[in-house]
Enzyme design. Sequence first.
Site, PDB file in Angstrom:
ATOM      1  CD  GLU A  72      -6.793   4.968   2.927  1.00 21.88           C
ATOM      2  OE1 GLU A  72      -7.674   5.160   3.711  1.00 21.88           O
ATOM      3  OE2 GLU A  72      -5.730   4.765   3.145  1.00 21.88           O
TER       4      GLU A  72
ATOM      5  CG  ASP B  26      -1.689   5.496   4.932  1.00 21.67           C
ATOM      6  OD1 ASP B  26      -1.456   4.272   5.683  1.00 21.67           O
ATOM      7  OD2 ASP B  26      -2.885   5.937   4.496  1.00 21.67           O
TER       8      ASP B  26
ATOM      9  CG  ASP C 171      -5.294   7.930   4.812  1.00 23.86           C
ATOM     10  OD1 ASP C 171      -6.380   8.353   4.328  1.00 23.86           O
ATOM     11  OD2 ASP C 171      -5.496   6.882   5.615  1.00 23.86           O
TER      12      ASP C 171
ATOM     13  CE  LYS D  18      -6.179   8.735   8.279  1.00 26.72           C
ATOM     14  NZ  LYS D  18      -6.804   7.685   9.013  1.00 26.72           N
TER      15      LYS D  18
ATOM     16  NE  ARG E 171     -10.841  -1.455   4.602  1.00 26.94           N
ATOM     17  CZ  ARG E 171     -11.100  -1.577   5.903  1.00 26.94           C
ATOM     18  NH1 ARG E 171     -12.149  -2.426   6.064  1.00 26.94           N
ATOM     19  NH2 ARG E 171     -10.675  -1.045   7.064  1.00 26.94           N
TER      20      ARG E 171
ATOM     21  CG  ASP F  40      -9.732   7.281   7.284  1.00 20.63           C
ATOM     22  OD1 ASP F  40      -8.529   7.240   6.561  1.00 20.63           O
ATOM     23  OD2 ASP F  40      -9.526   7.677   8.359  1.00 20.63           O
TER      24      ASP F  40
ATOM     25  CE  LYS G 247      -3.209   2.668   3.077  1.00 21.38           C
ATOM     26  NZ  LYS G 247      -3.881   2.760   4.354  1.00 21.38           N
TER      27      LYS G 247
END
Length: 490
Positions: free
Chosen positions: A335, A274, A256, A263, A337, A333, A251
């Site tokens: 995201e 991230d 993010d 967030k 996956r 959030d 990933k």
Amino acid sequence: MNVDVSSADPLAVETDLLCWMVTEESTGVSGLGEDHALAPAVRQSLGDLRGRFAKTTAVANPGGSPPRMLIAGLGPGSKITADTIRHVAGAISKRAQELGVARFAVVCPDVSGVDPGDAAGQITEGCSLALYDFDAYRSKKAEAEPDLTVVCGADVAGAVARAGAVSDGVRFARDVANMPPNECPPAGLADVARGMADEKRIKCTVLSAAQLSEGGFGGIMAVGKGSDNPPRLIVMEYGGGEGPPVALVGKAVTFDTGGISLKPGEKMDEMKFDKCGGCTVLGIMRAAAEVGLPLNIVGVIPSVENMPGGGSYRPGDIVRLYGGKTAEILNTDAEGRLILADALSYVEERFSPRCIIDFATLTGACIVALGCNVAGMVSDSDDMAASVLLSADRTAERVWRLPLDEDYMDMIKSKVADIKNLGTGRAAGTIAAAAFLKSAIKDTPWLHLDIAGTAWMQPASKKRPYNPPGATGFGVRLILDYLGRIAPGR
Ligand code: BES
Ligand code: MN
Ligand code: ZN
């Protein structure tokens, strides 16, 4: 850090600082007889130190050779683990750097049950990783890194060379992960990957936003929509052997914000990390090519920036993932996956790999469950899980397996689409995310590492000399150890 090896008598090694490791029980140091002129000074320092773990004491030898010595404690001999030597070597290297020496030599300790090659490798890793300092954007640059000589009677040249390459892979992963998000959007990350791949003769293909859209990568496209910095899919192929490749997927959300499901502001800056899963893949590929691992490896890195804006995807949207499944978005959030599902389906279809390992800073729930010293591991292969656990022991990159069986797959069922990108309330968030990933894979053995807690140094992280502040490069040493053991002829 430059490193070489010597099998000479320790006191004959040309160096500015000769370093020994001793246990609490040690009464002397190897290669220094009782009649030696330095024996009384060393004996006194040993007494002061009493072998205390990761403490060091210097012994001056004015006008002599070597001009200085250092003794470092390993703690009680009975408590030495695979990580003790790495940790103490890191402390030694920082001390050498403080003393301002150009070269230091570390004598391999003679510890029963520890293979000399392993010890030499641990010394190399501990020093190289402790001396790492991310100074790319600082006017005050890091202090010079002293050169290391590993002193060992046995032939450890191969082990040291390998550990040097592995450490360089970790340092590369850290360098990229530490890049600020303004300097490293998805296209920038792809440039970094391409540069490394060219240097190491790895094949690298980068899919543009237009190609991703055309190719049906609905997860990556949905998450990337809210940003002015368009997404990329980085595909790297290392050919070192025969047969189907091992697939590594990472990933790489370059920042993010959470998107429309924004967030909270506190610590949001840390979401530059991230992208750490993708950076781990880069570090592994680099080191694998450097040591010439006799395996085929394909590395796939989906990269996006998750931003709120007029073009963003929304809670309520339904997107079509690569491979055709539909996913209901309930939180923008979640995201990681979505982009990983595309990448996992793609790598399985395109490369028919023998197995897939993915790395992702996927869930805050993983930190709640396991803290910052242990990564979450989810796998449908007991063999892979057992083997990675063995590597975790050898590398001190710890993992803990969480369950994932059919019962958990119900958590991601949607009423309006095939699956949804949220689990059930606050229940087992790390497993719910893993369930989403599993649903993207047909029948290839798969192992997932949730590195949310371990990818960078956080307040709950155990401090170790070889993990300075910032990105840790977690997973590079772990999976290179695993790959080294499944590669033929090793
Ligand atoms: N990148 C985060 C997970 C994360 C949070 C990693 C903090 C490290 C530190 C991920 O994209 C995320 O936001 N996950 C959500 C999922 C939730 C909405 C189901 C989370 O963990 O809160
Ligand atoms: Mn998120
Ligand atoms: Zn994320």
